[in-house]
Write a protein that holds these residues in place. Structure first.
Motif, PDB file in Angstrom:
ATOM      1  N   PRO A 162       0.821  -1.215   0.000  1.00 54.75           N
ATOM      2  CA  PRO A 162       0.000   0.000   0.000  1.00 54.75           C
ATOM      3  C   PRO A 162       0.850   1.258   0.000  1.00 54.75           C
ATOM      4  N   GLU A 163       0.194   2.404  -0.220  1.00 56.75           N
ATOM      5  CA  GLU A 163       0.884   3.671  -0.062  1.00 56.75           C
ATOM      6  C   GLU A 163       1.376   3.814   1.380  1.00 56.75           C
ATOM      7  N   MET A 164       2.399   4.646   1.557  1.00 63.41           N
ATOM      8  CA  MET A 164       2.988   4.832   2.876  1.00 63.41           C
ATOM      9  C   MET A 164       3.048   6.317   3.210  1.00 63.41           C
ATOM     10  N   ARG A 165       3.306   6.600   4.479  1.00 59.04           N
ATOM     11  CA  ARG A 165       3.520   7.977   4.919  1.00 59.04           C
ATOM     12  C   ARG A 165       4.709   8.006   5.864  1.00 59.04           C
ATOM     13  N   MET A 166       5.425   9.120   5.868  1.00 54.87           N
ATOM     14  CA  MET A 166       6.441   9.353   6.883  1.00 54.87           C
ATOM     15  C   MET A 166       5.735   9.935   8.109  1.00 54.87           C
ATOM     16  N   LEU A 167       5.922   9.299   9.250  1.00 58.22           N
ATOM     17  CA  LEU A 167       5.277   9.764  10.475  1.00 58.22           C
ATOM     18  C   LEU A 167       6.326  10.204  11.492  1.00 58.22           C
ATOM     19  N   VAL A 168       6.016  11.286  12.185  1.00 56.59           N
ATOM     20  CA  VAL A 168       6.845  11.742  13.304  1.00 56.59           C
ATOM     21  C   VAL A 168       6.225  11.198  14.584  1.00 56.59           C
ATOM     22  N   VAL A 169       7.045  10.508  15.374  1.00 56.84           N
ATOM     23  CA  VAL A 169       6.542   9.873  16.598  1.00 56.84           C
ATOM     24  C   VAL A 169       7.519  10.086  17.748  1.00 56.84           C
ATOM     25  N   ALA A 170       6.998   9.912  18.951  1.00 58.47           N
ATOM     26  CA  ALA A 170       7.829   9.867  20.162  1.00 58.47           C
ATOM     27  C   ALA A 170       7.078   9.051  21.196  1.00 58.47           C
ATOM     28  N   SER A 171       7.755   8.706  22.265  1.00 61.16           N
ATOM     29  CA  SER A 171       7.132   7.902  23.311  1.00 61.16           C
ATOM     30  C   SER A 171       6.230   8.770  24.193  1.00 61.16           C
ATOM     31  N   PRO A 172       5.237   8.170  24.852  1.00 66.31           N
ATOM     32  CA  PRO A 172       4.426   8.936  25.821  1.00 66.31           C
ATOM     33  C   PRO A 172       5.287   9.592  26.891  1.00 66.31           C
ATOM     34  N   ASP A 173       6.373   8.922  27.277  1.00 68.31           N
ATOM     35  CA  ASP A 173       7.265   9.490  28.300  1.00 68.31           C
ATOM     36  C   ASP A 173       7.912  10.779  27.803  1.00 68.31           C
ATOM     37  N   GLY A 238      12.502   7.092  24.736  1.00 68.10           N
ATOM     38  CA  GLY A 238      12.286   8.478  25.125  1.00 68.10           C
ATOM     39  C   GLY A 238      13.417   9.418  24.783  1.00 68.10           C
ATOM     40  N   PHE A 239      14.268   9.028  23.783  1.00 69.25           N
ATOM     41  CA  PHE A 239      15.417   9.865  23.441  1.00 69.25           C
ATOM     42  C   PHE A 239      15.100  10.936  22.405  1.00 69.25           C
ATOM     43  N   GLY A 240      13.837  11.050  21.998  1.00 68.15           N
ATOM     44  CA  GLY A 240      13.482  12.123  21.091  1.00 68.15           C
ATOM     45  C   GLY A 240      12.464  11.690  20.064  1.00 68.15           C
ATOM     46  N   LEU A 241      12.204  12.606  19.133  1.00 78.88           N
ATOM     47  CA  LEU A 241      11.272  12.363  18.039  1.00 78.88           C
ATOM     48  C   LEU A 241      11.971  11.617  16.906  1.00 78.88           C
ATOM     49  N   ALA A 242      11.242  10.732  16.255  1.00 75.22           N
ATOM     50  CA  ALA A 242      11.759  10.016  15.083  1.00 75.22           C
ATOM     51  C   ALA A 242      10.803  10.227  13.918  1.00 75.22           C
ATOM     52  N   CYS A 243      11.341  10.215  12.705  1.00 73.62           N
ATOM     53  CA  CYS A 243      10.526  10.343  11.494  1.00 73.62           C
ATOM     54  C   CYS A 243      10.858   9.166  10.591  1.00 73.62           C
ATOM     55  N   LEU A 244       9.884   8.251  10.450  1.00 79.32           N
ATOM     56  CA  LEU A 244      10.120   7.010   9.732  1.00 79.32           C
ATOM     57  C   LEU A 244       8.871   6.609   8.950  1.00 79.32           C
ATOM     58  N   PRO A 245       9.010   5.678   7.986  1.00 79.58           N
ATOM     59  CA  PRO A 245       7.830   5.183   7.263  1.00 79.58           C
ATOM     60  C   PRO A 245       6.836   4.531   8.219  1.00 79.58           C
ATOM     61  N   ASP A 246       5.544   4.744   7.933  1.00 77.64           N
ATOM     62  CA  ASP A 246       4.527   4.316   8.887  1.00 77.64           C
ATOM     63  C   ASP A 246       4.442   2.804   9.060  1.00 77.64           C
ATOM     64  N   ASP A 247       4.917   2.011   8.070  1.00 76.99           N
ATOM     65  CA  ASP A 247       4.785   0.568   8.245  1.00 76.99           C
ATOM     66  C   ASP A 247       5.699   0.033   9.352  1.00 76.99           C
ATOM     67  N   TYR A 248       6.730   0.785   9.717  1.00 73.86           N
ATOM     68  CA  TYR A 248       7.545   0.426  10.879  1.00 73.86           C
ATOM     69  C   TYR A 248       6.825   0.762  12.186  1.00 73.86           C
ATOM     70  N   LEU A 249       5.952   1.759  12.141  1.00 77.04           N
ATOM     71  CA  LEU A 249       5.468   2.400  13.361  1.00 77.04           C
ATOM     72  C   LEU A 249       4.035   2.047  13.759  1.00 77.04           C
ATOM     73  N   LEU A 250       3.181   1.709  12.800  1.00 80.88           N
ATOM     74  CA  LEU A 250       1.755   1.546  13.088  1.00 80.88           C
ATOM     75  C   LEU A 250       1.462   0.529  14.191  1.00 80.88           C
ATOM     76  N   PRO A 251       2.110  -0.641  14.237  1.00 79.42           N
ATOM     77  CA  PRO A 251       1.829  -1.567  15.350  1.00 79.42           C
ATOM     78  C   PRO A 251       2.153  -0.959  16.717  1.00 79.42           C
ATOM     79  N   LEU A 252       3.240  -0.204  16.797  1.00 76.59           N
ATOM     80  CA  LEU A 252       3.616   0.420  18.076  1.00 76.59           C
ATOM     81  C   LEU A 252       2.680   1.572  18.436  1.00 76.59           C
ATOM     82  N   ILE A 253       2.164   2.255  17.411  1.00 74.35           N
ATOM     83  CA  ILE A 253       1.187   3.320  17.664  1.00 74.35           C
ATOM     84  C   ILE A 253      -0.110   2.715  18.190  1.00 74.35           C
ATOM     85  N   ARG A 254      -0.562   1.604  17.582  1.00 79.09           N
ATOM     86  CA  ARG A 254      -1.786   0.949  18.033  1.00 79.09           C
ATOM     87  C   ARG A 254      -1.665   0.444  19.466  1.00 79.09           C
ATOM     88  N   GLU A 255      -0.451   0.031  19.854  1.00 84.32           N
ATOM     89  CA  GLU A 255      -0.227  -0.454  21.213  1.00 84.32           C
ATOM     90  C   GLU A 255      -0.018   0.675  22.219  1.00 84.32           C
TER      91      GLU A 255
END
Length: 297
Positions: A162-173, A238-255
């Motif tokens: 599928p199409e992908m997106r670059m997402l900026v993420v960080a931990s709740p901490d 918790g070492f900062g913000l990351a910007c990566l393709p969403d297919d790496y991140l979506l499972p961790l976002i859902r959790e």
């Protein structure tokens, strides 16, 4: 072109690729002295020195390299067509060599090739994990898997994800200690995790777009790495913000382990594609692989 001239060209290309008369002679089923005579005859006929011979190795001259680059695609095409014709007499089989990034290999390629190998025991698959953009013809790969926007225009590209997106993420901490950025300009006030690009060695400039207007941002932070999995681990820590393709991140976002921000600045782009030379005549085994990988939304 006479038949012996074609044979001379085959002999020269084999020596040029093997960088050795001994190895080339073994591959061609001839003697080293006969092969040396053949190449010398070609040089005499062309009036050019094609190979520089030393006691340890054989290196193409500039003229020899140009001739090899001319011959290689033509002979590869002939070899591919002969292989395809031979495959028509048998059940699907043979070896398919594919280059892929690790994440695409794990999430898309392996599930497909496992099923293919189980159904067709005579099909062999070789996967080379590499982040570089590979010259398929020169490095003798049948196909590669890369993001659609990185594929050369002279290749056939098949959508396999599928199409992908670059997402900026960080931990709740991290966000418990820092306010969430409202725009990409706010990133200068944050610790960010940099990705060093394996292909060019530079740092990835975070890419955004809104209302059709692109914006690239250079970020700073404590940690830089050329491995996506380690960047994800640092973000989880918790070492900062990351910007990566969403297919790496979506499972961790859902959790709930990572929190996305700036989503309205992250438009979609073409996802993973299988690519291969347009001149390639598909063997039955390769056609089965294409069908197994074809993305069906």
């Amino acid at each position: 072109m006479r038949r012996d001239e074609l044979g001379d060209l085959v002999a020269f290309l084999t020596v040029a690729e093997e960088r050795s008369f001994t190895r080339a002679a073994a591959l061609l089923g001839t003697s080293q002295s006969s092969l040396s005579h053949t190449v010398r005859r070609l040089e005499d006929r062309m009036g050019l020195r094609l190979l520089t011979r030393t006691t340890r190795t054989v290196v193409p001259t500039e003229a020899g390299e140009q001739l090899a680059e001319t011959l290689r695609p033509a002979f590869n095409d002939i070899r591919s067509r002969l292989d395809a014709l031979g495959a028509m007499r048998h059940a699907p089989g043979g070896t398919i060599r594919i280059t892929s990034t690790r994440h695409a290999a794990e999430t898309i390629l392996m599930p497909a090739v496992k099923g293919l190998m189980q159904s067709y025991p005579d099909i062999n698959i070789e996967i080379s994990v590499d982040n570089r953009l590979i010259d398929l013809v020169n490095e003798r790969f049948d196909a590669g898997v890369r993001l659609g926007e990185h594929i050369e225009k002279d290749m056939i590209a098949l959508k396999i994800g599928p199409e992908m997106r670059m997402l900026v993420v960080a931990s709740p901490d991290y966000f418990a200690r820092h306010p969430k950025p409202a725009t990409p300009h706010d990133l200068t006030q944050h610790r960010c995790i940099n990705l060093r690009l394996a292909t060019v060695g530079g740092l990835y400039a975070w890419e955004f777009e809104k209302d059709g207007k692109p914006l690239n941002v250079r970020v700073e932070g404590q940690f830089t790495c050329n491995d996506v999995e380690m960047i994800v681990d640092a973000a989880l820590g918790g070492f900062g913000l990351a910007c990566l393709p969403d297919d790496y991140l979506l499972p961790l976002i859902r959790e709930g382990k990572l929190v996305p921000v700036l989503e309205d600045w992250s438009p979609p782009f073409p996802g993973y594609h299988l690519y291969y030379p347009s001149r390639r005549l598909a063997s039955p085994a390769f056609s089965l692989l294409v069908n197994a990988l074809r993305y069906r939304s």
